[in-house]
Write a protein that holds these residues in place. Structure first.
Motif, PDB file in Angstrom:
ATOM      1  N   GLY B 412       0.780  -1.329  -0.076  1.00 30.75           N
ATOM      2  CA  GLY B 412       0.117   0.089  -0.137  1.00 30.75           C
ATOM      3  C   GLY B 412       0.840   1.239  -0.033  1.00 30.75           C
ATOM      4  N   GLY B 413       1.992   0.924  -0.521  1.00 33.47           N
ATOM      5  CA  GLY B 413       3.038   2.300  -0.463  1.00 33.47           C
ATOM      6  C   GLY B 413       3.414   2.945   0.798  1.00 33.47           C
ATOM      7  N   LYS B 414       3.142   2.242   2.063  1.00 29.65           N
ATOM      8  CA  LYS B 414       3.235   2.694   3.174  1.00 29.65           C
ATOM      9  C   LYS B 414       4.607   2.828   3.537  1.00 29.65           C
ATOM     10  CE  LYS B 414      -1.016   2.342   5.614  1.00 29.65           C
ATOM     11  NZ  LYS B 414      -1.935   1.216   4.868  1.00 29.65           N
ATOM     12  N   LYS B 415       5.196   3.413   4.747  1.00 24.90           N
ATOM     13  CA  LYS B 415       6.525   3.565   5.192  1.00 24.90           C
ATOM     14  C   LYS B 415       6.936   2.263   5.909  1.00 24.90           C
ATOM     15  CE  LYS B 415       9.151   7.630   6.781  1.00 24.90           C
ATOM     16  NZ  LYS B 415       9.968   6.818   7.660  1.00 24.90           N
ATOM     17  N   ILE B 416       8.106   1.771   5.703  1.00 22.47           N
ATOM     18  CA  ILE B 416       8.531   0.913   6.531  1.00 22.47           C
ATOM     19  C   ILE B 416       9.196   1.521   8.042  1.00 22.47           C
ATOM     20  CG2 ILE B 416      10.898   0.974   5.502  1.00 22.47           C
ATOM     21  CD1 ILE B 416      11.184  -1.899   6.170  1.00 22.47           C
ATOM     22  N   LYS B 417       8.791   0.798   9.032  1.00 17.52           N
ATOM     23  CA  LYS B 417       9.125   1.137  10.309  1.00 17.52           C
ATOM     24  C   LYS B 417      10.173   0.196  10.771  1.00 17.52           C
ATOM     25  CE  LYS B 417       6.406   2.833  13.965  1.00 17.52           C
ATOM     26  NZ  LYS B 417       5.053   2.606  14.806  1.00 17.52           N
ATOM     27  N   ALA B 418      10.005  -0.973  11.043  1.00 12.42           N
ATOM     28  CA  ALA B 418      11.142  -1.898  11.534  1.00 12.42           C
ATOM     29  C   ALA B 418      10.985  -3.295  10.737  1.00 12.42           C
ATOM     30  CB  ALA B 418      11.084  -1.892  12.874  1.00 12.42           C
ATOM     31  N   VAL B 419      11.844  -4.027  10.902  1.00 12.01           N
ATOM     32  CA  VAL B 419      11.866  -5.699  10.763  1.00 12.01           C
ATOM     33  C   VAL B 419      11.999  -6.605  11.855  1.00 12.01           C
ATOM     34  CG1 VAL B 419      12.845  -7.644   9.214  1.00 12.01           C
ATOM     35  CG2 VAL B 419      12.517  -5.057   8.389  1.00 12.01           C
ATOM     36  N   GLN B 420      11.340  -7.414  12.253  1.00 13.21           N
ATOM     37  CA  GLN B 420      11.633  -8.134  13.427  1.00 13.21           C
ATOM     38  C   GLN B 420      12.302  -9.487  12.665  1.00 13.21           C
ATOM     39  OE1 GLN B 420      10.636  -8.371  16.695  1.00 13.21           O
ATOM     40  NE2 GLN B 420      11.310 -10.455  17.088  1.00 13.21           N
ATOM     41  N   THR B 421      13.612  -9.830  13.200  1.00 13.15           N
ATOM     42  CA  THR B 421      14.234 -10.904  12.634  1.00 13.15           C
ATOM     43  C   THR B 421      14.573 -11.903  13.838  1.00 13.15           C
ATOM     44  OG1 THR B 421      16.582 -10.366  13.353  1.00 13.15           O
ATOM     45  CG2 THR B 421      15.895  -9.367  11.445  1.00 13.15           C
ATOM     46  N   GLY B 422      14.655 -13.019  13.238  1.00 10.21           N
ATOM     47  CA  GLY B 422      14.808 -14.247  14.526  1.00 10.21           C
ATOM     48  C   GLY B 422      13.635 -14.768  15.239  1.00 10.21           C
ATOM     49  N   GLY B 423      12.513 -14.357  14.747  1.00  8.25           N
ATOM     50  CA  GLY B 423      11.262 -15.125  15.457  1.00  8.25           C
ATOM     51  C   GLY B 423      10.858 -14.272  16.529  1.00  8.25           C
ATOM     52  N   PRO B 424       9.935 -14.817  17.462  1.00 10.38           N
ATOM     53  CA  PRO B 424       9.546 -14.066  18.696  1.00 10.38           C
ATOM     54  C   PRO B 424      10.664 -13.822  19.724  1.00 10.38           C
ATOM     55  CG  PRO B 424       8.928 -16.604  18.801  1.00 10.38           C
ATOM     56  CD  PRO B 424       9.622 -16.235  17.321  1.00 10.38           C
ATOM     57  N   ALA B 425      11.763 -14.770  19.556  1.00 14.42           N
ATOM     58  CA  ALA B 425      12.925 -14.372  20.611  1.00 14.42           C
ATOM     59  C   ALA B 425      13.981 -13.756  20.044  1.00 14.42           C
ATOM     60  CB  ALA B 425      13.435 -15.767  21.002  1.00 14.42           C
ATOM     61  N   GLY B 426      13.828 -12.965  18.814  1.00 14.24           N
ATOM     62  CA  GLY B 426      14.777 -12.235  18.107  1.00 14.24           C
ATOM     63  C   GLY B 426      14.380 -10.735  18.600  1.00 14.24           C
ATOM     64  N   GLY B 427      14.866  -9.874  17.712  1.00 10.72           N
ATOM     65  CA  GLY B 427      14.727  -8.421  18.059  1.00 10.72           C
ATOM     66  C   GLY B 427      14.164  -7.590  16.632  1.00 10.72           C
ATOM     67  N   CYS B 428      13.903  -6.290  16.944  1.00  9.65           N
ATOM     68  CA  CYS B 428      13.546  -5.597  16.163  1.00  9.65           C
ATOM     69  C   CYS B 428      14.630  -4.688  15.496  1.00  9.65           C
ATOM     70  CB  CYS B 428      12.291  -4.499  16.784  1.00  9.65           C
ATOM     71  SG  CYS B 428      10.843  -4.310  15.730  1.00  9.65           S
ATOM     72  N   ILE B 429      14.757  -4.626  14.409  1.00  8.84           N
ATOM     73  CA  ILE B 429      15.693  -3.843  13.638  1.00  8.84           C
ATOM     74  C   ILE B 429      15.152  -2.525  12.955  1.00  8.84           C
ATOM     75  CG2 ILE B 429      17.667  -3.782  11.988  1.00  8.84           C
ATOM     76  CD1 ILE B 429      18.182  -5.881  13.720  1.00  8.84           C
ATOM     77  N   PRO B 430      15.593  -1.375  13.350  1.00  7.03           N
ATOM     78  CA  PRO B 430      14.639  -0.159  13.226  1.00  7.03           C
ATOM     79  C   PRO B 430      15.166   0.140  11.537  1.00  7.03           C
ATOM     80  CG  PRO B 430      16.322   0.406  14.643  1.00  7.03           C
ATOM     81  CD  PRO B 430      16.403  -0.964  14.436  1.00  7.03           C
ATOM     82  N   GLU B 431      14.332   1.068  10.863  1.00 10.39           N
ATOM     83  CA  GLU B 431      14.457   1.460   9.595  1.00 10.39           C
ATOM     84  C   GLU B 431      15.946   1.962   9.404  1.00 10.39           C
ATOM     85  OE1 GLU B 431      14.216   4.764   7.745  1.00 10.39           O
ATOM     86  OE2 GLU B 431      14.189   3.878   5.777  1.00 10.39           O
ATOM     87  N   ALA B 432      16.494   2.576  10.366  1.00 12.38           N
ATOM     88  CA  ALA B 432      17.834   3.377  10.463  1.00 12.38           C
ATOM     89  C   ALA B 432      18.946   2.243  10.106  1.00 12.38           C
ATOM     90  CB  ALA B 432      18.065   4.189  11.479  1.00 12.38           C
TER      91      ALA B 432
END
Lengths: 274, 622
Positions: B412-432
């Motif tokens: 939908g052309g929205k802006k990316i905020k973050a990507v969660q890697t490694g599943g529920p025990a992983g972490g959130c990598i921000p857009e930066a």
């Protein structure tokens, strides 16, 4: 392995431990106190309560490990009271206090470690006494050889239970679970010739002594013990007190037949009391 | 298909392979329909049936084989059909389209335009699979054959070069040489831990004991992860071959595949592969005429997430409750594992990587990737991204490349905020940090981890506090509850996050969150408890302002947390069509036809049904 020893550092001092000992066993032998809750010497290490954590340095890396289950090994450096250890123990105590707010053992422990009464937001039920150390489950399995009770559910819903939360069909009423429970969560009540075990919701008939008439043990326990000795079970049985008395009287008779005072020197004849 | 009853030596294997390949080439044409779990759900089996009937009903000059293959990876566009020759790629194919495909493409040699993949960037339709951007950026080593072979067919696997690595290992290499080759490749555990595979094997080989085991950990349980499933479903023989080679290397004669019961197709294909391998002498005694014996069994797990943890997995196979044991390491399971015997436990992907390494050499494998992380990794790309599916990419690729080149950007052309890697025990990598090269060390440094390869993409409509709450509720549900920090600490942590999402948080709660997280990381019994705070800690690190907005301003910037939002109707945009009124399950929308409607805030449950129903963008979130 027998006879072998390992050397490692405990709080800066070089100590020796038998191969196969855990850090906790080695520390106790060296006179260093490490608090425990789920650990019981008659049972295999379980490592669940995490109160016994110590800081272990190995290959230059420092980690917190459960002393009750971590084997003492050559070249380790173990610290039992570092700030990291204390912080962790304090949080563990705080978590258990929040779960079981009215258990005296936990309250004492928390007070000793300086945990404030309301340090955590989520509170357990006032009557909750089980800290899920699993001693009852383990003693039943490891020492008695039954698996009458077990853990049920998982995560925060975990509890100890007889199968399906109903009466435990395999329970023999030995009450070993009551004996090892550190918090009084497992209880046995003897009333009207019956033994009631909670939280197992199990009720067993007690056997009466054929001499004094007092009820003294669940019939299933005696059958189990007779089974272990490959002896046949006789319901006309004596309670331990009467049995000792009978044996004592028999021995007395024997000694009177022989020379007087034939008990080994230094050992006094004990008085039996009913 | 001419197949001998038993393959007794490497020469027989090669002769059979040549025969099968010649047969394949003679067939000339094929239709490969993706029959992975995703495509099945959208009608792949009906498509297969239609092809079989449609092709049988015609007199064609060349024989056309219809193949039910494993997952092609581009699940977003399923059911997928690939036609040979030409590698023509059709997506979202339904049974009704099949007649047209046969008459237009197979008979006349013309593409069916409307079924070709539409590249949103260029606006053009793409004919061949290899030119679709989703596939073009990939380096498919493990998934190479998924779309080409029938999963449980030994003949198909042999035709693409299967079991050549096993023959090579058994006849040309000593176990030590196999381990040395794996060492050169730099292969590390693909289950998430990243432990060097060769080292694990070496420890096991040197461990005392005559009985040793190899175990395949297929207890994949991360939400949104399905790469292990797809490999087992799509190419079970590759996992089998890897395990055979591993067993030879460490000196094991028995193995287990621990796979969750929720993966029925994987279990069916794996059992098929095991049975066929056994029938042809690739499992059993004296494999390929050598002195090597190996037997393999499937052990089905009950779907407990924690059973992916090695010691819990071992307990579960042994038949006792699957919860972690305080088996301190060392001894690792490689020294004392299943029934106290030396045991190598590797992930599905790790095992499947072994045959190509033996075939092409460790050096070749190590040429791909970064200094510390070699080869390729399969990621499950899910969330708010255009092209969801499985991507196999070289280690060291950036998240940005995956999300924007392969994934086709944000929905939908929205802006990316973050990507969660490694599943529920992983972490959130921000857009930066999207330009971070994906390897074990870099991800760990950013507070996340490689894990089993989950990538969940989040856009501006994702609330990071709610996200942390969600992942923690998952790990809390899946915690076995054995140790105090994970069970009690997790519950306290979840309670605090729920408080914040309800607008009842206080600033000092953040300190307590940090303290509880630290305690869980430091003193939990197993990795589940140690890693569970990761989503909380990374969101707190990179999105502290969102936490503060919830706490101080009592506002959810993403408009997700129900207690902190209000749905209102913009009376100037509302046409009074009544869609929202009919959609509302609580009867909170009021109004008469063709008049602007109103939402009764007392009755509103903040479910968002009105927002979804509105065609005039008149429902707003405050």
């Amino acid at each position: 392995m027998a006879g072998q020893t390992v050397n490692f550092k405990l709080n800066g001092e070089e100590i020796r431990a038998a191969a196969g000992w855990t850090i906790w066993q080695a520390a106790r032998a060296a006179g260093v106190f490490i608090p425990t809750l789920c650990h019981h010497e008659a049972l295999h290490p379980f490592g669940a309560c995490r109160l016994c954590v110590v800081e272990v340095e190995k290959d230059g890396k420092k980690t917190l490990e459960a002393a009750c289950s971590y084997p003492a090994a050559e070249g380790l450096s173990v610290e039992t009271e570092t700030p990291r250890v204390q912080k962790s123990r304090k949080m563990t105590a705080a978590l258990l206090l929040a779960r079981c707010p009215s258990v005296p053992l936990i309250r004492e422990l928390a007070a000793r470690l300086g945990v404030a009464e309301d340090s955590l937001p989520l509170k357990g039920r006032a009557e909750e006494a089980c800290i899920l150390c699993g001693r009852c489950v383990r003693v039943c399995r490891e020492a008695i050889g039954k698996r009458a009770v077990s853990f049920a559910y998982r995560g925060p819903q975990r509890r100890v239970s007889a199968p399906f939360g109903e009466e435990a069909p395999d329970c023999i009423g030995c009450t070993a679970c009551v004996f090892v429970c550190p918090t009084g969560a497992v209880k046995a009540v003897r009333q009207d010739n019956r033994l009631r075990l909670s939280p197992w919701q199990t009720e067993l008939p007690l056997l009466s002594c054929s001499a004094c008439g007092r009820s003294f043990a669940a019939e299933k326990v005696l059958r189990h013990l007779h089974g272990l000795q490959k002896a046949s079970f006789d319901p006309e049985t004596l309670c331990p007190v009467c049995r000792r008395k009978q044996v004592g009287e028999a021995l007395e008779k024997v000694s009177k037949l022989g020379k007087a005072g034939s008990f080994p020197p230094g050992k006094e004849q004990k008085q039996f009391k009913h | 298909m001419k197949m001998h009853r038993s393959i007794t030596d490497p020469a027989a294997l090669e002769a059979l392979r040549r025969e099968l390949m010649a047969e394949g080439q003679a067939a000339g044409a094929s239709v490969s329909v993706c029959c992975g779990t995703g495509c099945r759900a959208s009608g792949a089996l009906e498509v297969v049936e239609a092809f079989k009937q449609g092709l049988a009903a015609r007199e064609l000059p060349v024989k056309v084989n219809t193949r039910m293959t494993g997952c092609h990876g581009f699940c977003e566009q399923g059911p997928l059909v690939v036609l040979e020759p030409g590698n023509i790629f059709y997506c979202r194919v339904q049974a009704a389209d099949v007649e047209e495909i046969i008459s237009r493409t197979i008979v006349e040699g013309q593409p069916v335009e409307r079924l070709l993949y539409l590249d949103s960037a260029s606006g053009r339709r793409i004919l061949r699979e290899e030119n679709v951007p989703f596939y073009r950026g990939q380096e498919r080593l493990l998934l190479a054959h998924n779309g080409r072979i029938e999963p449980a067919s030994l003949a198909d696997y042999l035709a693409v070069g299967g079991y050549a690595a096993l023959a090579k290992a058994l006849t040309e290499m000593t176990p030590e040489q196999v381990i040395a080759e794996i060492k050169v490749s730099g292969l590390r555990g693909r289950g998430g831990g990243g432990f060097p595979t060769a080292l694990k094997w070496e420890i096991c080989r040197r461990a005392e004991g005559t009985t040793k085991y190899v175990v395949c950990n297929a207890d994949e349980g991360d939400p949104g992860c399905f790469q292990d499933r797809s490999l087992l479903e799509g190419n079970p023989h590759s996992v089998l071959e890897g395990m055979l080679i591993g067993a030879y290397a460490v000196g094991a004669e028995a193995g287990y595949v621990y796979v969750r019961h929720e993966y029925p197709l994987a279990i069916a294909h794996l059992s098929g592969a095991i049975n066929e391998a056994r029938e042809y002498g690739l499992l059993g005694r004296g494999i390929l005429g050598t002195g090597f014996n190996f037997e393999l069994k499937i052990s089905r797990g009950g779907g407990a997430f924690v059973c992916g943890e090695e010691t819990a997995l071992i307990s579960s196979i042994e038949g006792i409750t699957g919860e972690p044991n305080p088996r301190p390491r060392p001894p690792y399971p490689a020294v004392q594992g299943l029934w106290g015997c030396p045991t190598v436990i590797n992930n599905v992907k790790t095992w499947a990587t072994v045959p190509p390494i033996i075939n092409k050499g460790g050096q070749w494998f190590a040429a791909t990737g970064t200094a510390g992380s070699k080869g390729t990794m399969i990621f499950s790309l899910t969330g708010k991204v255009n092209n969801t599916g499985l991507v196999e990419v070289p280690m060291g690729i950036t998240l940005r490349e995956i999300v924007f080149n392969l994934g086709g950007g944000i929905r939908g052309g929205k802006k990316i905020k973050a990507v969660q890697t490694g599943g529920p025990a992983g972490g959130c990598i921000p857009e930066a940090l999207l330009d971070l090269p994906l390897d074990y060390e870099q991800l760990t440094e950013a507070g996340s981890m490689m894990g089993s390869g989950g990538l969940i993409v989040m856009d501006e409509t994702t609330c990071m506090v709610d996200l942390a709450r969600y992942f923690l509720s998952f790990t809390q549900d899946e915690s076995c509850g054995k140790c105090t920090p994970c069970r009690e600490g997790g519950a306290q942590l979840l309670h605090l996050l729920e408080k914040i999402t309800k607008g009842q948080g206080a600033e000092e709660d953040l300190e307590l969150i940090a303290a509880l997280s630290a305690a869980m990381q430091d003193s939990s019994l197993c990795a589940l408890g140690k890693l569970a705070p990761n989503p909380v800690l990374t969101t707190l690190r990179f999105f502290r302002d969102e936490y503060l907005a919830h706490i101080v301003e009592k506002r959810c910037p993403a408009g997700v947390c129900r207690s902190l939002i209000r749905y209102v109707i913009d009376s100037s945009a509302c046409t009074g069509c009544g869609r929202c009124r009919r959609a509302c399950p609580a009867g909170a929308v009021q109004g008469t036809k063709k008049e602007p409607h109103l939402i009764d805030q007392e009755k509103c449950t903040r479910c968002g049904a009105c927002l979804e129903a509105c065609r005039f963008a008149a429902v707003l979130v405050n």
